[in-house]
Design an enzyme around this catalytic site. Structure first.
Site, mmCIF file in Angstrom:
data_model
loop_
_atom_site.group_PDB
_atom_site.id
_atom_site.type_symbol
_atom_site.label_atom_id
_atom_site.label_comp_id
_atom_site.label_asym_id
_atom_site.label_seq_id
_atom_site.Cartn_x
_atom_site.Cartn_y
_atom_site.Cartn_z
ATOM 1 N N GLU A 80 -2.599 8.994 8.347
ATOM 2 C CA GLU A 80 -0.932 9.172 8.456
ATOM 3 C C GLU A 80 -0.539 9.852 9.693
ATOM 4 O OE1 GLU A 80 1.197 7.035 6.892
ATOM 5 O OE2 GLU A 80 -0.474 5.926 5.724
ATOM 6 N N TYR A 103 -1.147 8.203 -2.934
ATOM 7 C CA TYR A 103 -1.296 7.927 -4.408
ATOM 8 C C TYR A 103 -2.517 8.324 -4.825
ATOM 9 C CZ TYR A 103 2.239 4.014 -3.983
ATOM 10 O OH TYR A 103 3.845 3.243 -4.061
ATOM 11 N N GLY A 104 -3.488 8.551 -4.230
ATOM 12 C CA GLY A 104 -5.009 8.928 -4.609
ATOM 13 C C GLY A 104 -4.877 10.252 -5.454
ATOM 14 N N CYS A 136 -4.295 -1.618 -1.688
ATOM 15 C CA CYS A 136 -4.775 -0.290 -1.681
ATOM 16 C C CYS A 136 -5.823 -0.102 -3.061
ATOM 17 C CB CYS A 136 -3.238 0.313 -2.199
ATOM 18 S SG CYS A 136 -3.484 2.000 -2.893
ATOM 19 N N ASN A 137 -6.679 0.592 -2.527
ATOM 20 C CA ASN A 137 -7.794 0.646 -3.686
ATOM 21 C C ASN A 137 -7.328 1.447 -4.933
ATOM 22 O OD1 ASN A 137 -10.696 -0.159 -2.605
ATOM 23 N ND2 ASN A 137 -9.237 0.579 -1.038
ATOM 24 N N THR A 138 -6.608 2.746 -4.664
ATOM 25 C CA THR A 138 -5.882 3.556 -5.792
ATOM 26 C C THR A 138 -5.153 2.603 -6.792
ATOM 27 O OG1 THR A 138 -5.924 4.874 -3.990
ATOM 28 C CG2 THR A 138 -4.861 5.383 -6.384
ATOM 29 N N CYS A 179 -11.036 3.233 0.512
ATOM 30 C CA CYS A 179 -9.716 3.308 0.705
ATOM 31 C C CYS A 179 -9.259 2.696 1.933
ATOM 32 C CB CYS A 179 -9.259 4.786 0.894
ATOM 33 S SG CYS A 179 -7.785 5.032 1.464
ATOM 34 N N THR A 180 -8.138 1.912 1.680
ATOM 35 C CA THR A 180 -7.635 0.856 2.826
ATOM 36 C C THR A 180 -7.302 1.835 3.940
ATOM 37 O OG1 THR A 180 -5.625 0.756 1.868
ATOM 38 C CG2 THR A 180 -7.097 -0.951 1.115
ATOM 39 N N HIS A 181 -7.133 2.997 4.052
ATOM 40 C CA HIS A 181 -6.905 3.767 5.071
ATOM 41 C C HIS A 181 -8.064 3.898 5.940
ATOM 42 C CE1 HIS A 181 -3.037 4.819 3.519
ATOM 43 N NE2 HIS A 181 -2.884 5.550 4.348
ATOM 44 N N ASP A 219 0.732 -1.392 -0.100
ATOM 45 C CA ASP A 219 0.090 -0.075 0.026
ATOM 46 C C ASP A 219 0.880 1.229 0.034
ATOM 47 O OD1 ASP A 219 -2.251 1.716 0.218
ATOM 48 O OD2 ASP A 219 -2.290 1.689 2.424
ATOM 49 N N SER A 220 0.182 2.446 -0.192
ATOM 50 C CA SER A 220 1.022 3.490 -0.059
ATOM 51 C C SER A 220 1.271 3.730 1.428
ATOM 52 C CB SER A 220 0.194 4.639 -0.832
ATOM 53 O OG SER A 220 -0.933 4.776 0.019
HETATM 54 N N1 DGL Z 1 -4.704 3.230 0.789
HETATM 55 C C1 DGL Z 1 -4.989 3.645 -0.596
HETATM 56 C C2 DGL Z 1 -6.281 3.345 -1.067
HETATM 57 O O1 DGL Z 1 -6.865 2.287 -0.604
HETATM 58 C C3 DGL Z 1 -4.729 5.189 -0.923
HETATM 59 C C4 DGL Z 1 -4.011 6.181 -0.071
HETATM 60 C C5 DGL Z 1 -3.325 7.146 -0.888
HETATM 61 O O2 DGL Z 1 -3.936 8.180 -1.284
HETATM 62 O O3 DGL Z 1 -1.982 6.970 -0.910
HETATM 63 O O4 DGL Z 1 -6.428 3.925 -2.261
#
Ligand code: DGL
Length: 273
Positions: free
Chosen positions: A152, A42-43, A73-75, A184-186, A10-11
């Site tokens: 974060e 990443y998003g 990570c979804n992105t 988003c996994t966060h 993941d990011s």
């Molecule tokens: N955790 C990431 C996701 O599921 C994205 C977080 C990011 O923007 O880096 O999309």
């Protein structure tokens, strides 16, 4: 047979939502996690850049001899899943299909909300996936990139956090959704504040649960599952201290440690096939 780990990438700390679920359900598996905090978020980056970074993380994990890869990570799933699946010989699991299946199993009124990064919402990956599974479903997407920054920074509780979450999710008020995908996994790290903001009539879906079910099925089908207690190795491209603080809290493992790595120097072995 040599015991090989499962790779998670993941990011940032969001991927730990998958690791947490996997540790609970697959305690005999060795796991290795990489979070690319140095280049987060990443998003907000173009899909081509996310795909390049996803390959660097995948190459780092391939050098750890992983037997399966979870794009936590979804992105990165939206940007790179088909590419990674086509080119790697190991099973590769993303989070968008599992999240969509879980949402469709949860909704009663076929109105589903998805909160995610800007990249995931713009990709329309969730609405396309859900429409493919059930054309009657109505999907409302909302980008909430601010949540990634808050998580974060380990800002997850308290009134100030609640006020911001309420404001950001305000546009969902009129949507009549009964189900909200944490796309988003966060975001599962903010579950309490998100649930308070949307109210008790909206069921939150964490795609990690269904994704780990898929992983479990693949390991069983391909006879990759192991039977001795599993270990966890953690790597970050960013601050070890910041990563460890959240990882220790979220996984309830105060002795957990991480190492810093530079994945940009990682050798690219090219496709397996
Ligand atoms: N955790 C990431 C996701 O599921 C994205 C977080 C990011 O923007 O880096 O999309």
């Amino acid at each position: 047979m040599k015991k090989q780990p499962i790779g998670f990438m993941d990011s940032g700390v969001g991927g730990l939502t998958l690791v947490k679920e996997a540790r609970k359900r697959l305690p005999n598996e060795d796991m290795v996690f990489i979070g690319d905090q140095a280049r987060l978020p990443y998003g907000e980056k173009p899909a081509a850049t996310v795909r390049e970074f996803a390959w660097q993380m995948a190459n780092f994990l391939r050098h750890q001899e992983i037997k399966a890869l979870v794009i936590a990570c979804n992105t990165a799933t939206a940007a790179a899943l088909p590419d990674l699946q086509a080119q790697l010989a190991i099973p590769v699991i993303g989070v968008i299909k599992p999240g969509s299946i879980a949402a469709l199993q949860t909704t009663h009124n076929r109105r589903v909300g998805v909160i995610a990064t800007t990249g995931t919402i713009q990709s329309a990956a969730y609405s396309q996936q859900m429409a493919a599974l059930n054309p009657d479903v109505q999907v409302t997407g909302l980008a909430a990139p601010q949540f990634v920054t808050m998580i974060e920074a380990n800002q997850r509780h308290g009134q100030a956090v609640q006020t911001i979450v309420n404001q950001i999710l305000q546009p969902l008020q009129k949507s009549e959704i009964d189900t909200l995908v944490l796309g988003c996994t966060h975001f599962p790290l903010l579950t309490t504040a998100i649930q308070t903001a949307v109210g008790p009539d909206v069921t939150l879906v964490n795609p990690a649960v269904q994704a780990i079910t898929m992983l479990e099925e693949v390991l069983t089908q391909q006879q990759l599952a192991t039977t001795t207690p599993g270990t966890l190795r953690m790597y970050t491209t960013g601050s070890v201290a910041a990563f460890e603080e959240i990882a220790q809290q979220w996984l309830a493992q105060p002795d957990l440690t991480a190492q810093q790595v530079d994945i940009q120097k990682e050798k690219n072995d090219g496709p397996d096939r």
